[in-house]
Design a protein around this motif. Sequence first.
Motif, PDB file in Angstrom:
ATOM      1  N   TYR A  23      21.177  -4.439   2.932  1.00 48.71           N
ATOM      2  CA  TYR A  23      20.270  -3.294   2.917  1.00 48.71           C
ATOM      3  C   TYR A  23      18.861  -3.756   2.553  1.00 48.71           C
ATOM      4  O   TYR A  23      18.679  -4.727   1.806  1.00 48.71           O
ATOM      5  N   ALA A  24      17.880  -3.043   3.074  1.00 48.93           N
ATOM      6  CA  ALA A  24      16.485  -3.241   2.692  1.00 48.93           C
ATOM      7  C   ALA A  24      16.009  -1.919   2.107  1.00 48.93           C
ATOM      8  O   ALA A  24      15.804  -0.945   2.837  1.00 48.93           O
ATOM      9  N   VAL A  25      15.903  -1.880   0.774  1.00 48.84           N
ATOM     10  CA  VAL A  25      15.454  -0.665   0.103  1.00 48.84           C
ATOM     11  C   VAL A  25      13.925  -0.668   0.128  1.00 48.84           C
ATOM     12  O   VAL A  25      13.294  -1.592  -0.391  1.00 48.84           O
ATOM     13  N   VAL A  26      13.352   0.349   0.736  1.00 53.23           N
ATOM     14  CA  VAL A  26      11.926   0.341   1.052  1.00 53.23           C
ATOM     15  C   VAL A  26      11.205   1.551   0.473  1.00 53.23           C
ATOM     16  O   VAL A  26      11.739   2.663   0.444  1.00 53.23           O
ATOM     17  N   ASP A  27       9.974   1.316   0.020  1.00 55.78           N
ATOM     18  CA  ASP A  27       9.062   2.417  -0.283  1.00 55.78           C
ATOM     19  C   ASP A  27       7.699   2.048   0.264  1.00 55.78           C
ATOM     20  O   ASP A  27       7.244   0.910   0.101  1.00 55.78           O
ATOM     21  N   VAL A  28       7.055   2.995   0.949  1.00 58.23           N
ATOM     22  CA  VAL A  28       5.686   2.791   1.410  1.00 58.23           C
ATOM     23  C   VAL A  28       4.801   3.885   0.837  1.00 58.23           C
ATOM     24  O   VAL A  28       5.202   5.046   0.759  1.00 58.23           O
ATOM     25  N   GLU A  29       3.611   3.496   0.402  1.00 59.67           N
ATOM     26  CA  GLU A  29       2.583   4.454   0.001  1.00 59.67           C
ATOM     27  C   GLU A  29       1.600   4.564   1.160  1.00 59.67           C
ATOM     28  O   GLU A  29       1.298   3.563   1.827  1.00 59.67           O
ATOM     29  N   THR A  30       1.118   5.768   1.408  1.00 61.02           N
ATOM     30  CA  THR A  30       0.343   6.012   2.620  1.00 61.02           C
ATOM     31  C   THR A  30      -0.936   6.806   2.349  1.00 61.02           C
ATOM     32  O   THR A  30      -1.116   7.373   1.271  1.00 61.02           O
ATOM     33  N   THR A  31      -1.792   6.860   3.362  1.00 65.24           N
ATOM     34  CA  THR A  31      -3.037   7.629   3.252  1.00 65.24           C
ATOM     35  C   THR A  31      -2.787   9.118   3.392  1.00 65.24           C
ATOM     36  O   THR A  31      -3.691   9.925   3.181  1.00 65.24           O
ATOM     37  N   GLY A  32      -1.595   9.504   3.787  1.00 58.57           N
ATOM     38  CA  GLY A  32      -1.254  10.911   3.970  1.00 58.57           C
ATOM     39  C   GLY A  32       0.089  11.029   4.661  1.00 58.57           C
ATOM     40  O   GLY A  32       0.851  10.059   4.751  1.00 58.57           O
ATOM     41  N   LEU A  33       0.367  12.213   5.184  1.00 59.85           N
ATOM     42  CA  LEU A  33       1.682  12.485   5.761  1.00 59.85           C
ATOM     43  C   LEU A  33       1.666  12.693   7.271  1.00 59.85           C
ATOM     44  O   LEU A  33       2.714  12.890   7.876  1.00 59.85           O
ATOM     45  N   ALA A  34       0.493  12.659   7.892  1.00 62.21           N
ATOM     46  CA  ALA A  34       0.385  12.957   9.324  1.00 62.21           C
ATOM     47  C   ALA A  34       0.696  11.732  10.182  1.00 62.21           C
ATOM     48  O   ALA A  34       0.798  10.604   9.678  1.00 62.21           O
ATOM     49  N   ARG A  35       0.808  11.952  11.483  1.00 66.98           N
ATOM     50  CA  ARG A  35       1.163  10.872  12.406  1.00 66.98           C
ATOM     51  C   ARG A  35       0.103   9.779  12.469  1.00 66.98           C
ATOM     52  O   ARG A  35       0.403   8.632  12.763  1.00 66.98           O
ATOM     53  N   ASP A  36      -1.163  10.143  12.216  1.00 65.73           N
ATOM     54  CA  ASP A  36      -2.223   9.136  12.300  1.00 65.73           C
ATOM     55  C   ASP A  36      -2.537   8.515  10.932  1.00 65.73           C
ATOM     56  O   ASP A  36      -3.486   7.749  10.804  1.00 65.73           O
ATOM     57  N   ASP A  37      -1.768   8.837   9.909  1.00 69.02           N
ATOM     58  CA  ASP A  37      -1.972   8.220   8.600  1.00 69.02           C
ATOM     59  C   ASP A  37      -1.416   6.809   8.589  1.00 69.02           C
ATOM     60  O   ASP A  37      -0.616   6.432   9.449  1.00 69.02           O
ATOM     61  N   ARG A  38      -1.857   6.031   7.595  1.00 72.12           N
ATOM     62  CA  ARG A  38      -1.551   4.615   7.571  1.00 72.12           C
ATOM     63  C   ARG A  38      -0.885   4.199   6.265  1.00 72.12           C
ATOM     64  O   ARG A  38      -1.003   4.875   5.239  1.00 72.12           O
ATOM     65  N   ILE A  39      -0.218   3.073   6.291  1.00 74.26           N
ATOM     66  CA  ILE A  39       0.406   2.491   5.103  1.00 74.26           C
ATOM     67  C   ILE A  39      -0.647   1.742   4.288  1.00 74.26           C
ATOM     68  O   ILE A  39      -1.450   0.987   4.843  1.00 74.26           O
ATOM     69  N   VAL A  40      -0.654   1.941   2.967  1.00 74.28           N
ATOM     70  CA  VAL A  40      -1.570   1.210   2.087  1.00 74.28           C
ATOM     71  C   VAL A  40      -0.828   0.203   1.208  1.00 74.28           C
ATOM     72  O   VAL A  40      -1.454  -0.704   0.651  1.00 74.28           O
ATOM     73  N   SER A  41       0.476   0.367   1.051  1.00 75.38           N
ATOM     74  CA  SER A  41       1.271  -0.625   0.321  1.00 75.38           C
ATOM     75  C   SER A  41       2.737  -0.453   0.689  1.00 75.38           C
ATOM     76  O   SER A  41       3.165   0.625   1.100  1.00 75.38           O
ATOM     77  N   ALA A  42       3.481  -1.541   0.527  1.00 74.35           N
ATOM     78  CA  ALA A  42       4.910  -1.507   0.853  1.00 74.35           C
ATOM     79  C   ALA A  42       5.677  -2.385  -0.116  1.00 74.35           C
ATOM     80  O   ALA A  42       5.222  -3.475  -0.481  1.00 74.35           O
ATOM     81  N   GLY A  43       6.829  -1.891  -0.551  1.00 70.52           N
ATOM     82  CA  GLY A  43       7.708  -2.658  -1.423  1.00 70.52           C
ATOM     83  C   GLY A  43       9.105  -2.702  -0.821  1.00 70.52           C
ATOM     84  O   GLY A  43       9.571  -1.698  -0.277  1.00 70.52           O
ATOM     85  N   VAL A  44       9.760  -3.839  -0.896  1.00 70.73           N
ATOM     86  CA  VAL A  44      11.101  -3.999  -0.331  1.00 70.73           C
ATOM     87  C   VAL A  44      11.997  -4.744  -1.316  1.00 70.73           C
ATOM     88  O   VAL A  44      11.602  -5.791  -1.851  1.00 70.73           O
ATOM     89  N   TYR A  45      13.168  -4.186  -1.562  1.00 69.21           N
ATOM     90  CA  TYR A  45      14.219  -4.887  -2.305  1.00 69.21           C
ATOM     91  C   TYR A  45      15.343  -5.169  -1.325  1.00 69.21           C
ATOM     92  O   TYR A  45      15.896  -4.242  -0.731  1.00 69.21           O
ATOM     93  N   GLN A  46      15.677  -6.445  -1.157  1.00 69.11           N
ATOM     94  CA  GLN A  46      16.790  -6.808  -0.299  1.00 69.11           C
ATOM     95  C   GLN A  46      18.075  -6.821  -1.129  1.00 69.11           C
ATOM     96  O   GLN A  46      18.135  -7.465  -2.183  1.00 69.11           O
TER      97      GLN A  46
END
Length: 328
Positions: A23-46
């Motif tokens: 499994y890859a447990v993932v969390d991403v923080e984003t600029t918002g919730l819309a389709r054109d919003d972007r990821i600003v950080s990502a964390g992954v636990y394998q």
Amino acid sequence: MLEDLTTAASSATAWPASYPRGYAVVDVETTGLARDDRIVSAGVYQLDARGEVEDHWYTVVNPERDPGPVWIHGLTSEVLEGAPLFGDIAGEFATRLEGRVLVAHNAVFDWQMIAREYARAGAQAPVRQRLCTIVLSKELRLPLPNHKLESLAAHFGVVQRRAHHALDDARVLAEVFRPSLRAAAVGGMRLPLHECLPLTEWTDRPRVAQQAGYGGGHRSAGWRPSRKRPACPYPNPGRYEPGKPLKQGMRVAFSGDTSVERDLLEDRATEAGLHVATSLSRLTSLLVTNDPDSGTSKVVKARQYGTPVVDEAAFGQLLGDVAPASEG
């Protein structure tokens, strides 16, 4: 009781052979919730097949735009200015996801944000299945006051150190996923895995449409293949009245992301005798959305028409007691 279950799950004979190998447990923080919003950080636990941590990884990402809710994720424009672009970390991110089930809290959101970032980079995320911990906790019938991550963490005694920091959120999620996975294994429960399909709105639309036999027409950003459902056999009894049960025949529309797969929610509504509407009109009985303040066309029309609005959790409760069409 849960400790007994998780201890029993450590034996080789207790582990279902059909469960994923990692499994890859993932969390991403984003600029918002819309389709054109972007990821600003990502964390992954394998994690391995039984939920044990193998490795972890974190990165900030330059979104090439305003960072959005800094008061939530804490990443300012100054911090992100020198960060790598998504295309720069896409390969490393992919190695963390490859061959694993993506696990996230409200997984459909994280999956869609990741998939869109890969599409912008001209690539495809190497993810075939995802698992939502909200759905898993519901199927395990955990006694939670709500399905927020902090409630799940409190249930399992996991301490959150930095809320809305992608790596710490991923850590917390990994720690609550492990006992959840083991409890599911002991109970012989089928895991709620969902297929991760390519997002059609980010593909080369004319070429894809032509290959699919649709001609050269474009599809809007929100397009998804429609599913033909049987016609609702009951007449529309009118609008939903707060405090009363839903009634068979009521027209229900959905807007925005949901923690449970949209198709699953729609199937449940159809099976309960409701009419699933693809658009919102004056005849719509109820709108289901987790973001009632958004500016989507359905939400705007609901305000204009005075259509009742409930969130996904409330709708799930209402589905448990839908009144027959024959009742007055």
